[in-house]
Design an enzyme around this catalytic site. Structure first.
Site, PDB file in Angstrom:
ATOM      1  CE1 TYR A  23      -3.967  -2.181   0.476  1.00 31.82           C
ATOM      2  CE2 TYR A  23      -2.488  -3.194   2.179  1.00 31.82           C
ATOM      3  CZ  TYR A  23      -3.724  -3.242   1.253  1.00 31.82           C
ATOM      4  OH  TYR A  23      -4.581  -4.222   1.614  1.00 31.82           O
ATOM      5  NE  ARG A  37      -3.401   3.350   8.929  1.00 35.44           N
ATOM      6  CZ  ARG A  37      -3.771   3.551  10.411  1.00 35.44           C
ATOM      7  NH1 ARG A  37      -4.870   3.851  10.754  1.00 35.44           N
ATOM      8  NH2 ARG A  37      -2.915   2.730  11.075  1.00 35.44           N
ATOM      9  CB  CYS A  52      -7.525  -5.620  -5.349  1.00 35.87           C
ATOM     10  SG  CYS A  52      -8.304  -4.433  -6.198  1.00 35.87           S
ATOM     11  CB  SER A  58       5.015  -2.336   4.927  1.00 35.44           C
ATOM     12  OG  SER A  58       4.744  -2.201   6.443  1.00 35.44           O
TER      13      SER A  58
END
Length: 100
Positions: A23, A37, A52, A58
């Site tokens: 992300y 976020r 997706c 991470s």
């Protein structure tokens, strides 16, 4: 926000099978390094057919409440460590370039 979401979707479309991005990478590539976020929220509302499942946190952890994500990644040859996280040393896509 719609422009940011569209940029995120464009980046995700480029992730090749067998690779993942985080992300945070998505946010940096969309020129918003602190919006990891928000990138996740964009993916929660992503259009049908967007890969997706190739986005992880991470640490390589999968999205909570989406058991099919692991199956989809395994089908593409992605391997996992003992703790259930994607082996980022093997599958992190670092070749991606920022959107101009």
């Amino acid at each position: 926000m719609e422009e940011f979401d569209a940029e995120i979707y464009d980046i995700v479309r480029q992730i090749p099978p067998g690779r993942v991005v985080t992300y945070g990478q998505l946010a940096r590539l969309a020129q918003r390094p602190r919006w990891a976020r928000r990138a996740g929220r964009a993916l929660a509302n992503a259009p049908e057919g967007l890969p997706c499942h190739r986005v992880v946190n991470s640490s390589g952890r999968l999205a909570p409440g989406w058991p099919a994500q692991r199956e989809l990644l395994e089908h593409e040859g992605v391997t996992f460590r003992r703790n259930g996280c994607v082996d980022l040393s093997k599958h992190l896509w670092e070749e991606i370039a920022p959107i101009a």
